[in-house]
Scaffold this motif. Structure first.
Motif, short mmCIF file in Angstrom:
data_model
loop_
_atom_site.label_atom_id
_atom_site.label_comp_id
_atom_site.label_asym_id
_atom_site.label_seq_id
_atom_site.Cartn_x
_atom_site.Cartn_y
_atom_site.Cartn_z
N ARG A 185 -23.20 -1.31 33.10
CA ARG A 185 -23.34 -0.27 34.12
C ARG A 185 -24.30 -0.71 35.22
O ARG A 185 -24.03 -0.52 36.41
CB ARG A 185 -23.84 1.03 33.49
N ARG A 186 -25.43 -1.31 34.84
CA ARG A 186 -26.41 -1.75 35.84
C ARG A 186 -25.83 -2.83 36.75
O ARG A 186 -26.24 -2.96 37.90
CB ARG A 186 -27.68 -2.29 35.15
N SER A 187 -24.91 -3.62 36.22
CA SER A 187 -24.32 -4.70 37.03
C SER A 187 -23.46 -4.16 38.15
O SER A 187 -23.19 -4.86 39.13
CB SER A 187 -23.49 -5.62 36.14
N GLY A 188 -22.99 -2.92 38.01
CA GLY A 188 -22.10 -2.35 39.01
C GLY A 188 -20.67 -2.83 38.90
O GLY A 188 -19.81 -2.43 39.70
N ASN A 189 -20.38 -3.68 37.91
CA ASN A 189 -19.03 -4.21 37.74
C ASN A 189 -18.19 -3.17 36.99
O ASN A 189 -18.40 -2.91 35.81
CB ASN A 189 -19.08 -5.51 36.95
N LYS A 190 -17.23 -2.59 37.69
CA LYS A 190 -16.41 -1.54 37.10
C LYS A 190 -15.10 -2.07 36.55
O LYS A 190 -14.28 -1.31 36.03
CB LYS A 190 -16.14 -0.45 38.14
N GLN A 191 -14.88 -3.39 36.66
CA GLN A 191 -13.64 -3.99 36.19
C GLN A 191 -13.80 -4.75 34.86
O GLN A 191 -12.87 -4.84 34.08
CB GLN A 191 -13.07 -4.96 37.23
N VAL A 192 -14.99 -5.30 34.63
CA VAL A 192 -15.17 -6.14 33.45
C VAL A 192 -14.90 -5.33 32.18
O VAL A 192 -15.27 -4.17 32.07
CB VAL A 192 -16.57 -6.77 33.41
N ARG A 193 -14.22 -5.97 31.22
CA ARG A 193 -13.91 -5.33 29.95
C ARG A 193 -14.75 -5.96 28.84
O ARG A 193 -15.41 -6.99 29.05
CB ARG A 193 -12.42 -5.50 29.62
N LEU A 194 -14.70 -5.35 27.66
CA LEU A 194 -15.37 -5.89 26.49
C LEU A 194 -14.36 -6.05 25.37
O LEU A 194 -13.59 -5.12 25.08
CB LEU A 194 -16.52 -4.98 26.04
N ASN A 195 -14.34 -7.21 24.77
CA ASN A 195 -13.49 -7.50 23.62
C ASN A 195 -14.40 -7.50 22.41
O ASN A 195 -15.17 -8.44 22.20
CB ASN A 195 -12.80 -8.85 23.82
N ILE A 196 -14.35 -6.44 21.61
CA ILE A 196 -15.35 -6.21 20.57
C ILE A 196 -14.72 -6.40 19.19
O ILE A 196 -13.69 -5.84 18.88
CB ILE A 196 -15.99 -4.82 20.72
N GLU A 197 -15.39 -7.21 18.38
CA GLU A 197 -14.83 -7.59 17.08
C GLU A 197 -15.56 -6.90 15.93
O GLU A 197 -16.79 -6.94 15.85
CB GLU A 197 -14.90 -9.10 16.89
N THR A 198 -14.79 -6.32 15.03
CA THR A 198 -15.38 -5.77 13.81
C THR A 198 -15.61 -6.92 12.82
O THR A 198 -14.68 -7.63 12.47
CB THR A 198 -14.45 -4.73 13.16
N LYS A 199 -16.85 -7.09 12.40
CA LYS A 199 -17.21 -8.18 11.50
C LYS A 199 -17.36 -7.63 10.08
O LYS A 199 -18.38 -7.03 9.73
CB LYS A 199 -18.51 -8.85 11.93
N LEU A 200 -16.31 -7.79 9.31
CA LEU A 200 -16.35 -7.44 7.89
C LEU A 200 -15.33 -8.31 7.18
O LEU A 200 -14.46 -8.92 7.81
CB LEU A 200 -16.07 -5.97 7.66
N SER A 201 -15.48 -8.40 5.87
CA SER A 201 -14.64 -9.29 5.09
C SER A 201 -14.20 -8.61 3.80
O SER A 201 -15.04 -8.07 3.07
CB SER A 201 -15.39 -10.59 4.75
N PRO A 202 -12.90 -8.66 3.50
CA PRO A 202 -12.45 -8.13 2.21
C PRO A 202 -13.00 -8.93 1.03
O PRO A 202 -13.01 -8.44 -0.10
CB PRO A 202 -10.93 -8.23 2.29
N ASP A 203 -13.48 -10.14 1.29
CA ASP A 203 -14.05 -10.97 0.22
C ASP A 203 -15.49 -10.61 -0.10
O ASP A 203 -15.99 -10.90 -1.19
CB ASP A 203 -13.99 -12.45 0.62
N GLN A 204 -16.18 -9.98 0.87
CA GLN A 204 -17.58 -9.61 0.68
C GLN A 204 -17.79 -8.18 1.17
O GLN A 204 -18.45 -7.94 2.18
CB GLN A 204 -18.49 -10.59 1.43
N PRO A 205 -17.25 -7.22 0.45
CA PRO A 205 -17.25 -5.84 0.93
C PRO A 205 -18.63 -5.21 1.04
O PRO A 205 -18.81 -4.24 1.79
CB PRO A 205 -16.41 -5.11 -0.12
N ASP A 206 -19.62 -5.75 0.34
CA ASP A 206 -20.95 -5.16 0.39
C ASP A 206 -21.76 -5.60 1.60
O ASP A 206 -22.87 -5.11 1.82
CB ASP A 206 -21.73 -5.51 -0.88
N ASP A 207 -21.22 -6.54 2.39
CA ASP A 207 -21.95 -7.06 3.55
C ASP A 207 -21.77 -6.21 4.80
O ASP A 207 -22.37 -6.52 5.85
CB ASP A 207 -21.49 -8.49 3.86
N ALA A 208 -20.95 -5.18 4.74
CA ALA A 208 -20.68 -4.34 5.90
C ALA A 208 -20.16 -2.99 5.41
O ALA A 208 -19.76 -2.86 4.25
CB ALA A 208 -19.65 -5.01 6.82
N PRO A 209 -20.16 -1.98 6.27
CA PRO A 209 -19.55 -0.71 5.86
C PRO A 209 -18.07 -0.92 5.53
O PRO A 209 -17.44 -1.87 6.01
CB PRO A 209 -19.70 0.16 7.11
#
Length: 326
Positions: free
Chosen positions: A141-165
């Motif tokens: 918001r402070r940058s004033g850039n109204k076009q830039v997007r965010l590609n956001i990754e959920t970091k979790l693993s079915p092999d280690q279920p206790d490491d994330a919600p």
């Protein structure tokens, strides 16, 4: 001479094609070749360079706050405590409060580590902290850039279920935050764990989902000939051995493959199904150029500066810089 003329004609056709279609320049972890990864300093630097998308990773703290970090735990290559000591591996964010997470300094790579050797030109920023996703939104918001997007990754693993919600809680927390911040129309949610993508599609169908895949290398989350517990049941073996068809059936908007798994035929197949193709993580100019020529719809890179240069040479219209103080 005829062969030379044909080659020139092909190059002109490819360049014109690149100029005619949108192309997504994504700063991987904010551009970790240049600044400490997934920090406000790296995102500010990427905005100042001029990118279409900030790519980042999400974790969730013990008190339910979305923080920006690639690993599900404090990284021994990045995180230093108040005494300047790099942490030991194995401290998941879900066991730490936000206050505890932000007490660590992640502004300098551990000297001599393999990680540090991979990014010799990264500028250290001592004192940089692990930000919350809300802090990244505020920076944008402070940058004033109204076009830039965010590609956001959920970091979790079915092999280690206790490491994330669990996937349900992870997605619920993220979607609640996106709605509160008013960023639902400026994000893509990506994951190797397709369970979270399925949940996001059902609860927020307007948000595009990007299906991350890796078939070659030390980690594989998808196979053409057998099931995988990463794919939420959408295994290519059920779709004529076609990974793009499996992602289309899963409801994805984007296929984001490891760049070494990409071929012109697969790009063409994906496009025929209405999928965009966004390879990761590409850091050399020749491969960038090859992927643009194949028709990739964007590239995720640790070197957004180099990617801008290559894309510009291919005729891509470049995003405007948006300088901002982190």
């Amino acid at each position: 001479m005829r062969g030379v003329l044909l080659a020139v004609a092909l190059l002109m056709t490819v360049s014109a094609h690149a100029a005619d279609r949108p192309f997504d320049i994504e700063a991987h972890r904010g551009g970790r070749a240049l600044r400490p990864e997934n920090t406000l300093q790296s995102f500010a630097n990427a905005l100042a360079i001029g990118v279409d998308t900030l790519e980042l990773d999400m974790g969730v703290t013990k008190d339910g706050v979305v923080v920006v970090s690639h690993d599900r735990h404090l990284s021994p290559d990045l995180a230093r405590d108040a005494h300047g000591n790099y942490v030991q591996p194995g401290i998941p964010f879900v066991t730490l409060t936000l206050k505890e997470v932000q007490s660590y300094d992640v502004g300098q790579m551990r000297p001599g580590s393999d990680y540090a050797k991979g990014f010799p030109d990264q500028r250290s920023v001592p004192g940089a902290r692990i930000p919350t996703l809300s802090e990244v939104f505020a920076l944008v918001r402070r940058s004033g850039n109204k076009q830039v997007r965010l590609n956001i990754e959920t970091k979790l693993s079915p092999d280690q279920p206790d490491d994330a919600p669990d996937p349900e809680r992870f997605v619920a927390i993220v979607l609640d935050l996106l709605r509160k911040e008013g960023f639902t129309d400026r994000v893509t949610i990506q994951s190797f764990d397709w369970r979270t993508l399925q949940l996001a599609q059902k609860q927020a169908p307007s948000i595009p989902t990007s299906y991350l895949t890796m078939q070659s290398g030390v980690f594989s989350n998808v196979f053409l000939d057998k099931p995988s517990h990463w794919t939420a049941g959408f295994d290519p073996m059920r779709y004529q051995g076609s990974l793009p068809k499996a992602i289309k059936a899963a409801g994805g908007a984007i296929w984001s493959p490891f760049y070494k798994d990409v071929t012109p035929a697969l790009v063409q197949e994906a496009h025929g199904l209405g999928l965009k193709v966004l390879p990761w993580t590409v850091n050399d100019a020749r491969t960038m150029g090859d992927l643009i020529d194949m028709g990739a719809d964007g590239i995720i890179s640790d070197h957004p500066d180099l990617l801008r240069q290559v894309a510009g040479e291919k005729g891509v219209v470049l995003p405007a810089p948006a300088p901002v103080t982190p």
